[in-house]
Every structure is written in structure tokens, then in C-alpha cells.
Design a protein around this motif. Structure first.
Motif, PDB file in Angstrom:
ATOM      1  N   PHE A  15      17.812  -7.771   2.594  1.00  0.00           N
ATOM      2  CA  PHE A  15      17.542  -8.109   3.991  1.00  0.00           C
ATOM      3  C   PHE A  15      18.609  -7.587   4.959  1.00  0.00           C
ATOM      4  N   THR A  16      19.277  -6.497   4.567  1.00  0.00           N
ATOM      5  CA  THR A  16      20.197  -5.830   5.493  1.00  0.00           C
ATOM      6  C   THR A  16      19.513  -4.674   6.222  1.00  0.00           C
ATOM      7  N   PHE A  17      18.312  -4.327   5.814  1.00  0.00           N
ATOM      8  CA  PHE A  17      17.576  -3.204   6.379  1.00  0.00           C
ATOM      9  C   PHE A  17      17.168  -3.512   7.826  1.00  0.00           C
ATOM     10  N   GLU A  18      17.611  -2.673   8.747  1.00  0.00           N
ATOM     11  CA  GLU A  18      17.319  -2.856  10.180  1.00  0.00           C
ATOM     12  C   GLU A  18      16.685  -1.576  10.730  1.00  0.00           C
ATOM     13  N   PRO A  19      15.380  -1.415  10.560  1.00  0.00           N
ATOM     14  CA  PRO A  19      14.733  -0.162  10.983  1.00  0.00           C
ATOM     15  C   PRO A  19      14.757   0.015  12.490  1.00  0.00           C
ATOM     16  N   ARG A  20      14.961   1.246  12.908  1.00  0.00           N
ATOM     17  CA  ARG A  20      14.954   1.571  14.335  1.00  0.00           C
ATOM     18  C   ARG A  20      13.624   2.193  14.772  1.00  0.00           C
ATOM     19  N   GLY A  21      12.814   2.599  13.811  1.00  0.00           N
ATOM     20  CA  GLY A  21      11.523   3.196  14.130  1.00  0.00           C
ATOM     21  C   GLY A  21      10.374   2.226  13.920  1.00  0.00           C
ATOM     22  N   GLU A  41      16.357   3.482   7.722  1.00  0.00           N
ATOM     23  CA  GLU A  41      16.562   2.928   9.065  1.00  0.00           C
ATOM     24  C   GLU A  41      16.394   3.995  10.136  1.00  0.00           C
ATOM     25  N   ASP A  42      16.692   5.233   9.801  1.00  0.00           N
ATOM     26  CA  ASP A  42      16.652   6.325  10.776  1.00  0.00           C
ATOM     27  C   ASP A  42      15.263   6.916  10.945  1.00  0.00           C
ATOM     28  N   ALA A  43      14.334   6.597  10.046  1.00  0.00           N
ATOM     29  CA  ALA A  43      12.969   7.127  10.167  1.00  0.00           C
ATOM     30  C   ALA A  43      12.332   6.639  11.462  1.00  0.00           C
ATOM     31  N   ASP A  44      11.652   7.549  12.151  1.00  0.00           N
ATOM     32  CA  ASP A  44      10.976   7.090  13.368  1.00  0.00           C
ATOM     33  C   ASP A  44       9.615   6.476  13.068  1.00  0.00           C
ATOM     34  N   VAL A  45       9.013   6.853  11.923  1.00  0.00           N
ATOM     35  CA  VAL A  45       7.817   6.177  11.424  1.00  0.00           C
ATOM     36  C   VAL A  45       7.988   6.003   9.915  1.00  0.00           C
ATOM     37  N   LEU A  46       7.913   4.767   9.474  1.00  0.00           N
ATOM     38  CA  LEU A  46       8.101   4.452   8.063  1.00  0.00           C
ATOM     39  C   LEU A  46       6.805   3.886   7.501  1.00  0.00           C
ATOM     40  N   ILE A  47       6.238   4.558   6.495  1.00  0.00           N
ATOM     41  CA  ILE A  47       5.050   4.053   5.802  1.00  0.00           C
ATOM     42  C   ILE A  47       5.520   3.215   4.617  1.00  0.00           C
ATOM     43  N   VAL A  48       5.091   1.970   4.563  1.00  0.00           N
ATOM     44  CA  VAL A  48       5.422   1.077   3.453  1.00  0.00           C
ATOM     45  C   VAL A  48       4.124   0.753   2.737  1.00  0.00           C
ATOM     46  N   PRO A  54       9.372  11.109   9.579  1.00  0.00           N
ATOM     47  CA  PRO A  54       8.585  10.167   8.783  1.00  0.00           C
ATOM     48  C   PRO A  54       9.193   9.975   7.392  1.00  0.00           C
ATOM     49  N   ALA A  55       9.056   8.780   6.843  1.00  0.00           N
ATOM     50  CA  ALA A  55       9.522   8.485   5.493  1.00  0.00           C
ATOM     51  C   ALA A  55       8.569   7.473   4.872  1.00  0.00           C
ATOM     52  N   ILE A  56       8.630   7.342   3.542  1.00  0.00           N
ATOM     53  CA  ILE A  56       7.674   6.495   2.828  1.00  0.00           C
ATOM     54  C   ILE A  56       8.406   5.639   1.793  1.00  0.00           C
ATOM     55  N   ILE A  57       8.055   4.354   1.752  1.00  0.00           N
ATOM     56  CA  ILE A  57       8.469   3.465   0.664  1.00  0.00           C
ATOM     57  C   ILE A  57       7.236   3.173  -0.178  1.00  0.00           C
ATOM     58  N   ALA A  58       7.295   3.490  -1.469  1.00  0.00           N
ATOM     59  CA  ALA A  58       6.168   3.264  -2.379  1.00  0.00           C
ATOM     60  C   ALA A  58       6.480   2.076  -3.277  1.00  0.00           C
ATOM     61  N   GLY A  59       5.737   0.978  -3.094  1.00  0.00           N
ATOM     62  CA  GLY A  59       5.937  -0.221  -3.881  1.00  0.00           C
ATOM     63  C   GLY A  59       4.990  -0.313  -5.058  1.00  0.00           C
ATOM     64  N   GLY A  60       5.029  -1.459  -5.724  1.00  0.00           N
ATOM     65  CA  GLY A  60       4.210  -1.644  -6.917  1.00  0.00           C
ATOM     66  C   GLY A  60       2.725  -1.539  -6.647  1.00  0.00           C
ATOM     67  N   GLY A  61       2.289  -1.889  -5.438  1.00  0.00           N
ATOM     68  CA  GLY A  61       0.883  -1.775  -5.104  1.00  0.00           C
ATOM     69  C   GLY A  61       0.375  -0.348  -5.151  1.00  0.00           C
ATOM     70  N   THR A  62       1.266   0.613  -4.975  1.00  0.00           N
ATOM     71  CA  THR A  62       0.880   2.028  -5.068  1.00  0.00           C
ATOM     72  C   THR A  62       0.391   2.343  -6.467  1.00  0.00           C
ATOM     73  N   ARG A  63       1.121   1.826  -7.456  1.00  0.00           N
ATOM     74  CA  ARG A  63       0.714   2.062  -8.842  1.00  0.00           C
ATOM     75  C   ARG A  63      -0.534   1.264  -9.191  1.00  0.00           C
ATOM     76  N   ARG A  64      -0.591  -0.006  -8.768  1.00  0.00           N
ATOM     77  CA  ARG A  64      -1.766  -0.823  -9.080  1.00  0.00           C
ATOM     78  C   ARG A  64      -3.026  -0.215  -8.468  1.00  0.00           C
ATOM     79  N   GLY A  65      -2.880   0.402  -7.293  1.00  0.00           N
ATOM     80  CA  GLY A  65      -4.025   1.010  -6.629  1.00  0.00           C
ATOM     81  C   GLY A  65      -4.302   2.430  -7.071  1.00  0.00           C
ATOM     82  N   ARG A  66      -3.535   2.923  -8.041  1.00  0.00           N
ATOM     83  CA  ARG A  66      -3.694   4.302  -8.547  1.00  0.00           C
ATOM     84  C   ARG A  66      -3.696   5.304  -7.390  1.00  0.00           C
ATOM     85  N   ALA A  67      -2.699   5.139  -6.549  1.00  0.00           N
ATOM     86  CA  ALA A  67      -2.632   5.930  -5.314  1.00  0.00           C
ATOM     87  C   ALA A  67      -1.658   7.096  -5.421  1.00  0.00           C
ATOM     88  N   GLU A  68      -1.197   7.426  -6.608  1.00  0.00           N
ATOM     89  CA  GLU A  68      -0.140   8.427  -6.758  1.00  0.00           C
ATOM     90  C   GLU A  68      -0.535   9.801  -6.208  1.00  0.00           C
TER      91      GLU A  68
END
Length: 554
Positions: free
Chosen positions: A289-295, A269-276, A209-223
Motif C-alpha cells: 500500500f505504498t503505491f501512489e499512482p499519478r496517472g 506510479e509514473d504510468a499515465d494510464v495503468l491497466i490492472v 501506458p503500463a500493465i499489471i497482470a494478476g491471477g485473474g489473467t491466468r484464470r481467464g486464459r487471457a495470455e
């Protein structure tokens, strides 16, 4: 008329009842009722010199404090000039209430009466850069409309909301009693239970598993929830430019913010589950737009249009804070002590993070970027750990997107819409806001010589209000990043070189202390400037390069 309440008083009274303390903007003929009413109220007004910069300042105020930014605009040219600043707030999810004046009621409806500033449909101009637009035609409707606008602005997805009030509605005497109270609560935006259940099912069996934390994480005070989930899953976390600071920079699971690096793209790309979380997986986040996830992808965002806009996945429309709180709680029940440990092809996630960061470092060291790395490190060392920083669209900021450890401060940039001129006026708004809420208010703004000219007039604003902002201008004689792009693509640059002023003398002409220093002295100059009172400017004449892009291949 000074003792007679009018529509403008209802605007001011309602804003004060909602908790507003500061307003940004510029007076105008049709808006005089607003400004007359402010003289009878308690709102602090910060007068900018260009409406676009007023919008950036209200944006910076909101980002720095977490409160709603308030903007007063005049009709026609004033309203239109603000739109590029509002686009940034809209793209980045910054809550603002915008009150624009309008021509008198008799001129509305696209009748061409030849009134000053007349537009066929002014609020239609704001439709692409605000969550909604309202025209108030009667004074009695003002309190409820502003209360509704405030509620909408703070409800996720947050953003600016546009209200316009005709000149005569602001000026005419009213029978409406003074506003005594107003209540605006963010609309609830929780995740659907079955979607959280499905996400937990995926994550319970994930090996990578892996996680991408975008700007919405900060706006939602989800840290806090993000940290808890990452540690439970032992999932590497990478932050987007907007998400910078959502996850501790030095944590053993932190891939920091090197989102544009191919080594990081390989991991994701190698993560089998990616949380965005709070990201559209757009241009920068997907490494162009080169990102090609396999999970499989679990995408959480408050804006439903974002979900699956670039990649198929389990879309969860919800506020990031509410969604991650629910996911964190559900994982507590689902993950047992005997659950299998993550396995990244024979290595641990902690080692994977360490190895990936080492690869990024090695790649940079191969590119003769010693000056750039030292320059950014010197700025970081000079900036106090809790100081907030505001970055324009300039090469230094592009470095900052990837390498800046915000520590206990906050990193703010204009990557939402990507327009020039954000850094300095947003920093002014941020400093004003921090002072208003009783926090240390010295902030840093970083611009290039090209972007600084978009907001150079705000030196007058900073001086007039004695705003504690230090402005670092990195002068490379042109639009540096465009110069790089054009040379790389065409072998030469066209129309990127700029005649520019002597920034030190120009700042001093405004009464703002300024100095010019060599790149190697930037750290000491900033430390001295941070210790001073009021606004000041540091100019560094140097040509910085960007690290080589990885999305174009070797």
C-alpha cells in the motif's frame, strides 16, 4: 442394498456426466452413501489424511488441469477442517464443487438432538470461503443442484461452490432414473461496450501506458490477448505472484514479477494510464500500500467487489479473457500507424524495462544474497521447462513470487489466502490431474520445515497412490520469515523456533525415498529425483534470507 440405487448414485452419476474423473476427500459416517455409490461408478478417489489437505489437493488438481476440482467431505469436524483450504481456492478463484454430507433431515433446523457431528448450521460455516452454499433435501433435486453448482464454479469469478446432502437422502432408495447427461456452461461475463470504448480513448492518447497482470489473467486464459495489447501499446508488463506466467518472462516489455521492488513501483506510479487485470491492487501488488499512482487506472476484474477497492479508476467488471479480447480488437481499430510512440521521459519502454531490471539486480547484489540467488537459480535450472511447481508459504516461495520464470510450466502458490500447508497436497492433486488428462505428471512441491508439518501426513497419500511428486523441504529450524519479521521489528524473535523430525527418516518410514543434501547440491538432487518413479523427498538444511523490503524506506 448393493443393487439398490440411492441418492449417492445420483451424485456420482451427475458428476461423471459433467466430466468429473477424480474426487478428493476422506470417508465419514454420514457420507457413506457417497462412497458406496462410487464403488458402482467410474470416479477415481484419492484419499487424503486431513480434510484441509483434501481441499488443497482438489485446488491443485484444478489449477494444473483447468478442470473443476471435486471434494467429498464428511459432516461436522470433517467439513470444518476443510475450510482453510477452501479459503485459498476462494481467494484465488479456483473452480471446485464441494459435496459435504449432513446429519439426517430430522436433526436439521438447529434442533439439538445430540446427533454425531451435529452443527447448528453447517453450510453457514462455509459462507466466507465459497461462492454459494446449497442444502439438498430431496434426492430428486440432486442432479440439478450439482449441475447448477458446477455452472457457478466455472463462471467468472470462478471459485468453490458448497453442496450438502443429509445422510438419509444419500442412503434412501430412490425412484429417480440414472442420470444420462448433464450440461454446465460458464455464464457469459463480457465487458460493457461503453467501458471498452472509454478505455481505448484513454489508451489512444497515452504516452506511458503500463500493465499489471494478476491471477485473474491466468484464470481467464487471457495470455494471448495480453501479449497482443502490450505489443500494440508497447506497454511494460509486470505480473503479480498470482499472475506469474501470464506474460513471457524474457520479453523486451517484461518487468517480470518484481512487484515488491521500489524500482518497479516507481515505473508503475509514473504510468499515465495503468491497466490492472485480475488484481485488486492489494497488499503485495501495491508494494504494501505504498503505491501512489499519478496517472489514470483501468481496472478489469470479474469480481465487482474488487473494482476500485483500493484505487479509483475506470472499473470494468468482466472476465479477463473476454475483456482483453474485446480491448485488443477495439485497439486494432483505434490505433493508427501514425500514432505517437510511447515516451518515458525521453527513453523507450524497452529501454525502461532493461534499466529497471538492472536496478533491481544491482539492489539485490548490494545485499549479500549470493547464496539465495544461486539456490533459486539452481532449482530453476534443474526443473524441466514444462514442469508445474507448487509453493508453500515459505521464504523460497517468497523469492519465487518475484524471481521465478515459469517458462512453459505453471507456477502455483498459496498467496491468495496465505495459509500454511498448501504446497505438497496441492502438488499431489496437480500430479494426479496431469496424469488423468494424459500430460507429463511429475511436479515439484516446495515447503519450509514449518509448513511441511501441516501436510506431512500426505506422504501416506502420495505413497498409496504412487503419485509422481518431488517434495523439496527447506529446513531452517523454524518459521523463517516470521523470525525475520520479528527480529526486524523487535530486535528478537519469539516462538518462531521449532522442534522438527528427521525428515529423511520420516519419509522413509512412509516408504518414500528421501535424501538430505547441501544447498549447493540441490540442483543435482532434484534432477535425479525427477527421473525416479513415484513420490520422493529432498531435504536441504539451510537458512535463507529475504531480500530487503523496499516499502519500509531506506
Amino acid at each position: 442394498m448393493t443393487d439398490q440405487r440411492n441418492g449417492g448414485d445420483l451424485v456420482v452419476e451427475t458428476l461423471e456426466a459433467l466430466g468429473a474423473k477424480t474426487v478428493f476427500g476422506i470417508p465419514g459416517q454420514h457420507a457413506l452413501g457417497l462412497f458406496d455409490a462410487m464403488g458402482r461408478g467410474n470416479l477415481h478417489f484419492v484419499s487424503s489424511r486431513v480434510e484441509n489437505n483434501s481441499a488443497f489437493a482438489a485446488d491443485g488438481y484444478s489449477r494444473a488441469t483447468g478442470e473443476v476440482g471435486v471434494l467429498f467431505l464428511s459432516t461436522g469436524p470433517g467439513a470444518l477442517t476443510s475450510l482453510a483450504g477452501l479459503q485459498e481456492a476462494y481467494a484465488s478463484g479456483v473452480p471446485m464443487v464441494v459435496v459435504a454430507s449432513q446429519i439426517p433431515l430430522e436433526g436439521l433446523g438447529a434442533r439439538r438432538k445430540g446427533m454425531l457431528h451435529q452443527l447448528d448450521d453447517q453450510k453457514a460455516s462455509a459462507a466466507n470461503v465459497t461462492k454459494s452454499q446449497r442444502l439438498i433435501q430431496h434426492a430428486s433435486g440432486i442432479p440439478s443442484a450439482i449441475q447448477d453448482a458446477w455452472t457457478e464454479a466455472i463462471s467468472s469469478p470462478q471459485g468453490p461452490v458448497w453442496i450438502e446432502i443429509p445422510q438419509n437422502v444419500l442412503l434412501d432408495p430412490i425412484m429417480v432414473p440414472p442420470v444420462e447427461d448433464a450440461l454446465a456452461e460458464a455464464a457469459d461475463n463480457p465487458p460493457r461496450v461503453e467501458l471498452i470504448r472509454e478505455a481505448v480513448k484513454w489508451l489512444s492518447t497515452a504516452e506511458r501506458p503500463a500493465i499489471i497482470a494478476g491471477g485473474g489473467t491466468r484464470r481467464g486464459r487471457a495470455e494471448k490477448s495480453l501479449l497482443s495489447i502490450a505489443e500494440k501499446l508497447r506497454a511494460p508488463v509486470i505480473c503479480t505472484p498470482g499472475g506469474n506466467g501470464a506474460f513471457p518472462w524474457t520479453h523486451e516489455l517484461s518487468l517480470q514479477s518484481w512487484i515488491e521492488d521500489r524500482h518497479m513501483t516507481d515505473v508503475l506510479e509514473d504510468a499515465d494510464v495503468l491497466i490492472v487485470v485480475g488484481s485488486s491492487l492489494g497488499e503485495v501488488t501495491s508494494n504494501y500500500f505504498t503505491f501512489e499512482p499519478r496517472g489514470r487506472i483501468i481496472q478489469i476484474d470479474a469480481e465487482p467487489r474488487v473494482l476500485e477497492s483500493n484505487r479509483p479508476g475506470l472499473g470494468i467488471r468482466a472476465d479477463a479473457g473476454q475483456a482483453l479480447t474485446a480491448l485488443d480488437s477495439a485497439l486494432d481499430e483505434a490505433l493508427s500507424a501514425t500514432a505517437a510512440a510511447p515516451d518515458w521521459h525521453g527513453t523507450t519502454p524497452e529501454n525502461l524495462v532493461k534499466e529497471s531490471l538492472a536496478k533491481v539486480k544491482a539492489r539485490l547484489e548490494e545485499q549479500d544474497l549470493g547464496k539465495e540467488l544461486k539456490f533459486m537459480a539452481d532449482i530453476r535450472e534443474a526443473v524441466p521447462a514444462d514442469m508445474q511447481t507448487f509453493w508453500d508459504m515459505t521464504i523460497s516461495a517468497y523469492w519465487g513470487w518475484s524471481c521465478w520464470d515459469s517458462r512453459e510450466g505453471q507456477f502455483h502458490s498459496a498467496q491468495g489466502a496465505g495459509g500454511l500447508g498448501y504446497g505438497f497436497p496441492a502438488a499431489i492433486g496437480g500430479a494426479v490431474g496431469l496424469e488423468t488428462v494424459g500430460k507429463p505428471s511429475r511436479v515439484l512441491a516446495v515447503s519450509g520445515d514449518g509448513s511441511s508439518m501441516y501436510s506431512i501426513s500426505e506422504l501416506a497419500t502420495a505413497k498409496q497412490h504412487n503419485v509422481p511428486v518431488t517434495w523439496l523441504i527447506v529446513d531452517d529450524g523454524g518459521y523463517g520469515i516470521l523470525r525475520e519479521y520479528m527480529v526486524g521489528a523487535f530486535g528478537k524473535a519469539t516462538a518462531t523456533e521449532l522442534a522438527r523430525p528427521d525428515f529423511v527418516k520420516l519419509a522413509e518410514a512412509f516408504g518414500v525415498p528421501a535424501r538430505r543434501v547441501a544447498p549447493e547440491d540441490v540442483g543435482d538432487a532434484l534432477k535425479e529425483s525427477f527421473a525416479a518413479d513415484g513420490p520422493n523427498v529432498v531435504v536441504v538444511e539451510t537458512l535463507l534470507k529475504m531480500f530487503g523490503p523496499t516499502h519500509l524506506g531506506d
